[in-house]
Scaffold this motif. Structure first.
Motif, PDB file in Angstrom:
ATOM      1  N   ARG A 115      33.619  50.463  26.828  1.00 23.39           N
ATOM      2  CA  ARG A 115      33.995  49.588  27.947  1.00 23.39           C
ATOM      3  C   ARG A 115      33.109  48.353  27.981  1.00 23.39           C
ATOM      4  NH1 ARG A 115      31.657  48.919  32.411  1.00 23.39           N
ATOM      5  NH2 ARG A 115      30.447  50.841  32.293  1.00 23.39           N
ATOM      6  N   ARG A 116      31.784  48.556  27.800  1.00 20.65           N
ATOM      7  CA  ARG A 116      30.875  47.405  27.795  1.00 20.65           C
ATOM      8  C   ARG A 116      31.199  46.455  26.642  1.00 20.65           C
ATOM      9  NH1 ARG A 116      26.998  51.400  29.073  1.00 20.65           N
ATOM     10  NH2 ARG A 116      26.364  51.509  26.894  1.00 20.65           N
ATOM     11  N   GLN A 117      31.533  47.034  25.478  1.00 21.01           N
ATOM     12  CA  GLN A 117      31.876  46.187  24.336  1.00 21.01           C
ATOM     13  C   GLN A 117      33.160  45.408  24.624  1.00 21.01           C
ATOM     14  OE1 GLN A 117      32.454  48.324  20.683  1.00 21.01           O
ATOM     15  NE2 GLN A 117      32.636  46.482  19.468  1.00 21.01           N
ATOM     16  N   ALA A 118      34.145  46.088  25.217  1.00 27.02           N
ATOM     17  CA  ALA A 118      35.397  45.400  25.553  1.00 27.02           C
ATOM     18  C   ALA A 118      35.148  44.303  26.590  1.00 27.02           C
ATOM     19  CB  ALA A 118      36.425  46.405  26.087  1.00 27.02           C
ATOM     20  N   GLU A 119      34.295  44.602  27.575  1.00 28.99           N
ATOM     21  CA  GLU A 119      33.964  43.589  28.577  1.00 28.99           C
ATOM     22  C   GLU A 119      33.243  42.410  27.942  1.00 28.99           C
ATOM     23  OE1 GLU A 119      31.703  45.617  31.551  1.00 28.99           O
ATOM     24  OE2 GLU A 119      33.473  46.486  32.506  1.00 28.99           O
ATOM     25  N   ALA A 120      32.329  42.710  27.007  1.00 31.75           N
ATOM     26  CA  ALA A 120      31.596  41.639  26.336  1.00 31.75           C
ATOM     27  C   ALA A 120      32.557  40.785  25.508  1.00 31.75           C
ATOM     28  CB  ALA A 120      30.496  42.220  25.453  1.00 31.75           C
ATOM     29  N   GLU A 121      33.488  41.453  24.812  1.00 34.03           N
ATOM     30  CA  GLU A 121      34.464  40.697  24.026  1.00 34.03           C
ATOM     31  C   GLU A 121      35.359  39.862  24.935  1.00 34.03           C
ATOM     32  OE1 GLU A 121      36.435  43.657  21.716  1.00 34.03           O
ATOM     33  OE2 GLU A 121      34.730  43.910  20.346  1.00 34.03           O
ATOM     34  N   ALA A 122      35.771  40.456  26.059  1.00 37.07           N
ATOM     35  CA  ALA A 122      36.607  39.707  26.999  1.00 37.07           C
ATOM     36  C   ALA A 122      35.827  38.535  27.587  1.00 37.07           C
ATOM     37  CB  ALA A 122      37.104  40.624  28.121  1.00 37.07           C
ATOM     38  N   LEU A 123      34.539  38.780  27.879  1.00 39.92           N
ATOM     39  CA  LEU A 123      33.703  37.709  28.407  1.00 39.92           C
ATOM     40  C   LEU A 123      33.525  36.609  27.370  1.00 39.92           C
ATOM     41  CD1 LEU A 123      31.995  36.728  30.769  1.00 39.92           C
ATOM     42  CD2 LEU A 123      30.065  37.951  29.786  1.00 39.92           C
ATOM     43  N   ASP A 124      33.309  37.007  26.108  1.00 43.77           N
ATOM     44  CA  ASP A 124      33.182  36.018  25.037  1.00 43.77           C
ATOM     45  C   ASP A 124      34.471  35.224  24.885  1.00 43.77           C
ATOM     46  OD1 ASP A 124      30.609  36.840  24.566  1.00 43.77           O
ATOM     47  OD2 ASP A 124      31.101  38.046  22.784  1.00 43.77           O
ATOM     48  N   ALA A 125      35.597  35.923  24.940  1.00 44.65           N
ATOM     49  CA  ALA A 125      36.883  35.241  24.826  1.00 44.65           C
ATOM     50  C   ALA A 125      37.095  34.304  26.015  1.00 44.65           C
ATOM     51  CB  ALA A 125      38.024  36.263  24.750  1.00 44.65           C
TER      52      ALA A 125
END
Length: 146
Positions: A69-79
């Motif tokens: 979840r944190r990785q997905a959030e980080a990727e979404a935040l990066d995007a």
């Protein structure tokens, strides 16, 4: 024939035998009780270990889910950050292009409209305002940005 007479054993030896049997039964009962307690303790220990393993496995699963979840959030935040940067860049480019267009239009207006000598002296008069408005309408109708 000789008859044997019934020999009575010593009453003390009979009681001693009964006491020996009673002590044997008591010790056997204690051994059974201790064995039963040991079996219960072993089963409880095994149940505790099983529960601990299940809790650890569940904690590992939760940790993995949190990491995903944190990785997905980080990727979404990066995007989202990348998209925001691109949007800012596009806005800055649009603003710069609009500023340049406005500067070209102002320069073209300055070349197009030269107020009459009377309007240079007193631009607030009605004839000067009318002259300016007519020139502005003509300029807006002819102006093409290049």
């Amino acid at each position: 024939m000789h008859r044997r007479s019934y020999q009575t054993e010593d009453e003390g030896s009979f009681l001693l035998d009964i006491i020996k049997i009673a002590i044997g039964v008591f010790i056997g009962g204690l051994a059974a009780a201790f064995t039963y307690e040991a079996i219960l303790a072993y089963r409880a220990e095994m149940a505790i270990r099983k529960v601990q393993e299940e809790v650890k496995a569940q904690a590992d699963r939760i940790e993995k889910q949190d990491a995903r979840r944190r990785q997905a959030e980080a990727e979404a935040l990066d995007a989202a950050q990348l998209e925001a940067d691109q949007l800012r860049s596009a806005k800055a480019l649009a603003q710069r292009l609009e500023t340049e267009r406005q500067q070209r239009k102002d320069a073209a207006w300055a070349k197009f409209y030269q107020p009459s000598p009377n309007c240079k002296i007193d631009p607030g008069t009605t004839p000067c305002a009318n002259e300016h408005m007519v020139a502005r309408k003509r300029f807006e109708g002819q102006y093409v940005d290049r």
